[in-house]
Enzyme design. Structure first.
Site, PDB file in Angstrom:
ATOM      1  N   GLU A 323       2.461   4.268  -0.614  1.00 57.68           N
ATOM      2  CA  GLU A 323       3.130   5.189  -1.537  1.00 57.68           C
ATOM      3  C   GLU A 323       3.626   6.469  -0.856  1.00 57.68           C
ATOM      4  O   GLU A 323       3.249   7.582  -1.218  1.00 57.68           O
ATOM      5  CB  GLU A 323       2.206   5.520  -2.716  1.00 57.68           C
ATOM      6  CG  GLU A 323       1.836   4.286  -3.527  1.00 57.68           C
ATOM      7  CD  GLU A 323       0.919   4.585  -4.700  1.00 57.68           C
ATOM      8  OE1 GLU A 323       0.595   5.772  -4.922  1.00 57.68           O
ATOM      9  OE2 GLU A 323       0.511   3.638  -5.398  1.00 57.68           O
ATOM     10  N   ASN A 366       3.529  -0.058   1.842  1.00 57.37           N
ATOM     11  CA  ASN A 366       3.355  -0.527   0.471  1.00 57.37           C
ATOM     12  C   ASN A 366       3.776   0.565  -0.507  1.00 57.37           C
ATOM     13  O   ASN A 366       3.459   1.744  -0.305  1.00 57.37           O
ATOM     14  CB  ASN A 366       1.873  -0.875   0.251  1.00 57.37           C
ATOM     15  CG  ASN A 366       1.612  -1.584  -1.061  1.00 57.37           C
ATOM     16  OD1 ASN A 366       2.268  -2.566  -1.382  1.00 57.37           O
ATOM     17  ND2 ASN A 366       0.647  -1.089  -1.817  1.00 57.37           N
ATOM     18  N   HIS A 401       3.784  -3.223 -10.469  1.00 54.68           N
ATOM     19  CA  HIS A 401       3.140  -2.835 -11.723  1.00 54.68           C
ATOM     20  C   HIS A 401       4.261  -2.729 -12.762  1.00 54.68           C
ATOM     21  O   HIS A 401       4.986  -1.728 -12.808  1.00 54.68           O
ATOM     22  CB  HIS A 401       2.410  -1.501 -11.570  1.00 54.68           C
ATOM     23  CG  HIS A 401       1.264  -1.556 -10.616  1.00 54.68           C
ATOM     24  ND1 HIS A 401       0.125  -2.287 -10.870  1.00 54.68           N
ATOM     25  CD2 HIS A 401       1.092  -0.990  -9.396  1.00 54.68           C
ATOM     26  CE1 HIS A 401      -0.716  -2.145  -9.855  1.00 54.68           C
ATOM     27  NE2 HIS A 401      -0.150  -1.377  -8.946  1.00 54.68           N
ATOM     28  N   GLU A 430       0.317  -5.890  -5.801  1.00 55.78           N
ATOM     29  CA  GLU A 430      -0.545  -5.333  -6.848  1.00 55.78           C
ATOM     30  C   GLU A 430      -0.013  -5.686  -8.237  1.00 55.78           C
ATOM     31  O   GLU A 430       0.001  -4.861  -9.142  1.00 55.78           O
ATOM     32  CB  GLU A 430      -0.638  -3.799  -6.714  1.00 55.78           C
ATOM     33  CG  GLU A 430      -1.112  -3.311  -5.367  1.00 55.78           C
ATOM     34  CD  GLU A 430      -1.208  -1.793  -5.288  1.00 55.78           C
ATOM     35  OE1 GLU A 430      -1.197  -1.138  -6.345  1.00 55.78           O
ATOM     36  OE2 GLU A 430      -1.299  -1.271  -4.164  1.00 55.78           O
ATOM     37  N   ASP A 432       0.717  -6.635 -11.955  1.00 59.28           N
ATOM     38  CA  ASP A 432       0.194  -6.826 -13.302  1.00 59.28           C
ATOM     39  C   ASP A 432       1.340  -6.579 -14.272  1.00 59.28           C
ATOM     40  O   ASP A 432       2.333  -5.951 -13.927  1.00 59.28           O
ATOM     41  CB  ASP A 432      -1.017  -5.935 -13.612  1.00 59.28           C
ATOM     42  CG  ASP A 432      -0.864  -4.496 -13.150  1.00 59.28           C
ATOM     43  OD1 ASP A 432       0.274  -3.981 -13.129  1.00 59.28           O
ATOM     44  OD2 ASP A 432      -1.880  -3.874 -12.798  1.00 59.28           O
TER      45      ASP A 432
END
Length: 657
Positions: A323, A366, A401, A430, A432
């Site tokens: 990030e 990432n 996400h 990651e 979801d």
């Protein structure tokens, strides 16, 4: 990312047959009754086993009570961490997910209360936060409730309440610990790792996911694991040059014993980094001086050599930096302390040292929201620059996400294709899919229509990833099941359901969206796969706006669902309130401030100065009388962000709501 919440499940259900799987509102609401293993109601005139953590006074009180006439009062505190504590060794069993609840109020003033667990093995103490800072005051009782699973054998186990800052007196009352019995995992359904063979599919885990039924589910379905928090700086080097691997070692040991790969996450991040890392030799916060830069980079190198070196070849893929992009900055870089003190040199150093320590590992950068063009392009530029300098960036991680309405398949495909010219690996790291589309929504149980929409999103995204299997070399879900998801507390506290398995560890429609989409069926005749809200591969309108059905009357609800300095997220709902069907639509408005829409989903965007036009996509172009269409967007603003005051649909004025 962030710490995962915990909750177990439930009473006996019949395993889903190998046939069409239907979700109904009744099924979603069929929650089991918890079994209570501990209650402290303080109605017997005693402290019921509760004691202070230091020299504070813990005593029964009748001054106030949440229920009945008694409570527990804590006075004489000299530090914020002091508070009531109760021995629960022998009450909480390893591998069982418990819900812990306590009611709190201050005697006077305000503070933030926290609920935690202390555990010790030998002389090593660990502290697990169950409920974070929660505002409490003297005006009424506030419930702290959270979920906790003990994953290891311990010699001491206590629950306790503390405050964040003050040392004022407070009361607790009606403390409960409960659980619901877990179900056995379904063994008559395909394993995810057997159904998806184009790339490995992994899950982010804590220790709770490696034991009992959770461990069975993890072992059956997933190829790889990512320690969600156990490898971050605060977990591995909480104080300078004092390294601990108590959280991560059991996870890596489980992976090795079960033949599973490990993704390391993460060596450098602006969050979950102890304050000492950014404190200079003079004891002051670091600034952009040569001395502070040299010290910070030396700490970074030492950290990576120790943490990455500790695991060596046991971890073959690392998120080296996490990030680092802020698309609102001209140079695209997040203004973290890392960047403020060292510029890009912290990234260069991290990759250089990681390559020296791990010559055979794959090293990734990432980030989240990489399907937003502005952020995607800034990340592309950074990776291109680093690789041109010889910095060993092997891959780009897309966190993914997302939610049931955003992003589209087309936007995600553009994300993948953007990085292909660089020749780097790409991984979904990651993933979801939240059932919520705005911060204002909250459901007591997941609605059937949202679970169905979620299934189609998983279906469409995994189909896309498999079409690009030459580029996408791994997909990791950020969690194992819905009982343990960070989205329960972010961006607001509410129960989310973003994963493939529910809180009872049973397969959801989302699971079938990944494993076999033909087994998804509609919860009601009004929704079916052929009319599903899956996001099309193109945002262009399938029909041009026309008045063939007459524009009729219309109403528009425009909402800002999230705002931050320089940016905001919004959604718009347009409703046909006329008597005729609208076939193809164009909604227009004028901004009064300096607002620009950067990204829009469920529609096609044209903006010229303050004038905005959004047209329909292929699946939402027809509005029968009373029907609505919704779309969302991300935008930027300067100065102010007023909502538009007027809207037109196909040239006819609408009523703002």
């Amino acid at each position: 990312m962030r710490a995962l919440a915990r909750l177990a499940a439930a009473t006996l259900l019949v395993a889903a047959p190998l046939a069409a799987v239907t979700v109904s509102a009744a099924d979603a609401a069929d929650e089991p009754v918890p079994i209570t293993v501990l209650t402290s109601d303080f109605e017997d005139g005693t402290a019921q086993g509760w004691a202070g953590r230091a020299a504070e006074t813990v005593a029964h009180s009748t001054a106030v009570a949440h229920g009945g006439t008694g409570s527990l009062e804590i006075t004489g505190r000299t530090a914020s961490w002091q508070g009531p504590s109760l021995d629960v060794l022998g009450v909480l069993e390893k591998g069982t997910a418990y819900t812990i609840s306590a009611w709190v109020r201050t005697v006077s003033g305000t503070d933030n209360a926290r609920l935690s667990v202390e555990r010790r093995t030998g002389e090593v103490a660990s502290y697990d936060q169950v409920v974070g800072n929660t505002a409490v005051n003297a005006g009424g009782w506030v419930e702290l409730t959270g979920r906790y699973t003990l994953a290891t054998d311990v010699d001491l186990l206590r629950i306790y309440v503390e405050t964040a800052a003050g040392t004022g007196a407070f009361h607790i009352d009606d403390v409960t610990v409960s659980y619901v019995p877990s179900l056995p995992i379904q063994t008559d359904i395909p394993a995810v790792r057997d159904a998806v063979t184009s790339f490995p599919v992994g899950a982010a885990i804590t220790g709770a996911e490696t034991v009992t039924t959770h461990g069975d589910l993890l072992e059956r379905h997933f190829d790889s694991v990512t320690p969600g928090n156990a490898l971050k700086w605060d977990a591995t080097e909480p104080s300078e040059n004092t390294f601990t691997y108590a959280q991560a070692d059991p996870l890596i040991a489980w992976a090795k014993a079960n033949g599973r790969a490990v993704r390391g996450h993460t060596l450098v991040w602006h969050n979950q980094t102890p304050a000492w890392v950014f404190t200079g030799a003079d004891g002051q916060p670091m600034t952009a001086t040569p001395e502070d830069k040299e010290l910070l980079l030396s700490r970074l190198e030492n950290h990576i050599r120790n943490v990455a070196g500790h695991y060596g070849d046991d971890i073959a893929v690392w998120d080296v930096v996490n990030e680092v992009i802020d698309e609102n900055q001209a140079d695209g870089m997040r203004r973290s302390t890392w960047y403020a003190v060292t510029g890009l040199d912290y990234i260069r150093t991290a990759f250089r040292v990681a390559r020296e320590v791990l010559p055979d590992a794959k090293l990734f950068i990432n980030d989240y929201n990489t399907n937003i063009p502005a952020k995607r392009d800034k990340l592309y530029d950074l990776v291109a620059q680093l690789r041109s300098e010889g910095v060993p960036v092997d891959g780009v991680g897309h966190q993914m996400h997302i939610n049931v309405s955003w992003p589209s398949v087309a936007e995600t495909e553009a994300m993948i294709r953007r990085f292909m010219p660089l020749g780097v690996e790409q991984q979904v790291t990651e993933m979801d899919v939240s059932i919520y589309t705005s911060e204002g929504e909250s459901f007591p149980t997941p609605p059937a229509d949202r679970l169905l929409r979620q299934a189609y999103v998983y279906r469409d995204m995994f189909a896309l990833f498999q079409r690009y299997a030459a580029e996408i070399t791994s997909v990791t879900l950020w969690g194992l099941a819905d009982d343990n998801t960070w989205l329960d507390t972010f961006p607001v506290t509410r129960k989310d359901a973003p994963l493939l398995f529910d809180t009872r560890l049973q397969a959801k429609p989302a699971y079938w969206g990944v494993v076999d989409p033909s087994r998804i069926t509609s919860p009601s005749p009004s929704v079916s796969p052929s009319s599903s809200p899956s996001i099309p591969s193109s945002a262009s309108p399938s029909t041009s706006p026309s008045a063939s059905g007459g524009p009729g009357a219309c109403a528009v609800a425009y909402r800002v669902t999230g705002s931050w300095p320089g940016g905001f997220q919004g959604d718009v709902k347009v409703t046909n309130t006329g008597a005729a069907t609208v076939s193809g639509w164009a909604l227009t408005w004028q901004y009064a401030g300096d607002q620009r829409i950067a990204q829009l989903w469920n529609g096609a965007l044209t903006q010229s100065g303050p004038a905005v036009t959004v047209t329909n996509t292929s699946w939402n172009g027809t509005l029968a009388p009373g029907a609505s269409a919704s779309f969302g967007f991300l935008g930027s603003w300067t100065g102010s962000n007023p909502a538009p005051s007027a809207f037109t649909l196909n040239g006819a004025a609408c009523t703002p709501l």
